[in-house]
Design a protein around this motif. Sequence first.
Motif, PDB file in Angstrom:
ATOM      1  N   THR A  36       1.046  -1.175   0.089  1.00  0.00           N
ATOM      2  CA  THR A  36      -0.101  -0.218  -0.065  1.00  0.00           C
ATOM      3  C   THR A  36       0.756   0.939   0.089  1.00  0.00           C
ATOM      4  O   THR A  36       0.253   2.683  -0.091  1.00  0.00           O
ATOM      5  N   ASP A  77      -3.130  -5.688  12.152  1.00  0.00           N
ATOM      6  CA  ASP A  77      -4.496  -5.567  11.611  1.00  0.00           C
ATOM      7  C   ASP A  77      -4.916  -5.458   9.831  1.00  0.00           C
ATOM      8  O   ASP A  77      -4.394  -4.198   9.590  1.00  0.00           O
ATOM      9  N   VAL A  78      -6.022  -6.046   9.841  1.00  0.00           N
ATOM     10  CA  VAL A  78      -5.700  -6.281   7.936  1.00  0.00           C
ATOM     11  C   VAL A  78      -7.523  -6.716   7.639  1.00  0.00           C
ATOM     12  O   VAL A  78      -7.709  -7.281   8.370  1.00  0.00           O
ATOM     13  N   ASP A  79      -7.913  -5.446   6.889  1.00  0.00           N
ATOM     14  CA  ASP A  79      -8.750  -5.339   6.113  1.00  0.00           C
ATOM     15  C   ASP A  79      -9.278  -7.177   5.916  1.00  0.00           C
ATOM     16  O   ASP A  79      -8.556  -7.915   5.532  1.00  0.00           O
ATOM     17  N   PRO A  80     -10.198  -8.288   6.286  1.00  0.00           N
ATOM     18  CA  PRO A  80     -10.655  -8.918   6.005  1.00  0.00           C
ATOM     19  C   PRO A  80     -10.774  -9.271   4.235  1.00  0.00           C
ATOM     20  O   PRO A  80      -9.922 -10.389   3.537  1.00  0.00           O
ATOM     21  N   ALA A  81     -10.489  -8.648   3.285  1.00  0.00           N
ATOM     22  CA  ALA A  81     -10.641  -8.622   2.117  1.00  0.00           C
ATOM     23  C   ALA A  81      -9.139  -8.716   2.128  1.00  0.00           C
ATOM     24  O   ALA A  81      -9.150  -8.960   0.894  1.00  0.00           O
ATOM     25  N   ASP A  82      -8.612  -7.897   2.299  1.00  0.00           N
ATOM     26  CA  ASP A  82      -7.061  -7.746   1.975  1.00  0.00           C
ATOM     27  C   ASP A  82      -6.585  -9.414   2.305  1.00  0.00           C
ATOM     28  O   ASP A  82      -5.018  -9.535   2.402  1.00  0.00           O
ATOM     29  N   GLU A  83      -6.688 -10.020   3.684  1.00  0.00           N
ATOM     30  CA  GLU A  83      -6.271 -10.804   4.028  1.00  0.00           C
ATOM     31  C   GLU A  83      -5.482 -11.793   2.952  1.00  0.00           C
ATOM     32  O   GLU A  83      -4.588 -12.652   3.314  1.00  0.00           O
ATOM     33  N   SER A  86      -2.571 -10.757   1.421  1.00  0.00           N
ATOM     34  CA  SER A  86      -1.628 -10.052   3.266  1.00  0.00           C
ATOM     35  C   SER A  86       0.354 -11.034   2.945  1.00  0.00           C
ATOM     36  O   SER A  86       0.212 -12.006   2.147  1.00  0.00           O
TER      37      SER A  86
END
Length: 397
Positions: A36, A77-83, A86
């Motif tokens: 990012t 902390d990661v957005d579930p959509a980006d997991e 990751s």
Amino acid sequence: MDLLGWLIFLFALMFSVMLHETGHFVAAKKFGMKATRYFVGFGPTIWSTHRGETEYGIKALPLGGFVKIVGMTSMDDVDPADEPRSFRQAPGWQRIIVLVAGSFMHFVLAFGLIFCLALGIGIENDNTTQLGLVAACVPPNESALVNGAACTSSDPRSPASIAGLRVGDTITSFDGVKVSSWAQLADVIKDAKPGSRVTLTVDRDGRPVTLHTTLAGVTGRTGGYLGIAATTVFQSASPLGAIEYAGTGFGQVLVGSARALAELPAAIPDLFSKNRASTAAGNVSSVVGAAEATGQAVAADVGWQYKVSFVLLLIASLNIFVGALNLLPLHPMDGGHVAVVIYERVRAWLARLRGRPDPGLVDMRKLVPLTFSIFMILVFFSMILILADIVNPVNIG
């Protein structure tokens, strides 16, 4: 010129940092990880722009750089959509490649600089009989000779000056003995007795010239004294020779860096001593010392080949050192993250052998005290080196 040297070094340092982060960034993108942010420097942002999912920018303090890859550790902390994209969800081998990519770029840059130096400018060769110095007088003693003391009105003219030798002459024969290297020439001069009459044959602008003189003697030193010094010539290498030279130079710098790093704790007391240059403390330096050395080299009254050669080798050495340092298995350096990934995979393998589930990611919160301690040790040594380079710098001569 000294300021120009500082600017050259700072530019090279920032370029190396950008290359390091580019290695992480490109490898992460190659494996589909989400990056990012890609920034040069730290502190407040002075400029940035978005390209796709990544923000590129420059920070106010040009002291490094960073790439933000989603989910680097279990604490992020990661957005579930980006997991799924990751870093921590990628296979272990991919994570290791991403982590070592920064050091790999340092090594590629260093090898490339040394290779281009050997191929373009040439390799230094000071074992020639071409003269780079013709002394004007005979020094009164060995100490004056070693320290390069200036001539006085009472000092007799040097045999080289009396013979009419000139800078740029190449001595091909000394009193009937053919010589092709400085080592040979130095030996025959040392074996000759002071006061002996000798004949010299030199190559001057492509034609042979015969000269005569009487050797002198220097108090405290055995053998004859002529009053000459060799020059350093730069000989371009072939592509294969340049590869060999780059490989040898890379290995020597790597070994030297490891030795200097190992000697650093014991060298701390000598960092502020008057004879620092002659101790192990003279072999270690901070970015301030490296920048000062670059400034001295650029401002020195020597040929451009010497300057460019010194600066390129210094930058190459810095990149090799930083690349190797980053691979040490110490958190928070890249090598520390690699060690964690390897530990996770070994632990998962052992769990499979026992028929147990994968224990998953290491709880990085447990490593925070160790990480902070190592970070503070690095800061301490960095500050000590910077302070020493400011108040007690090493003059490269």
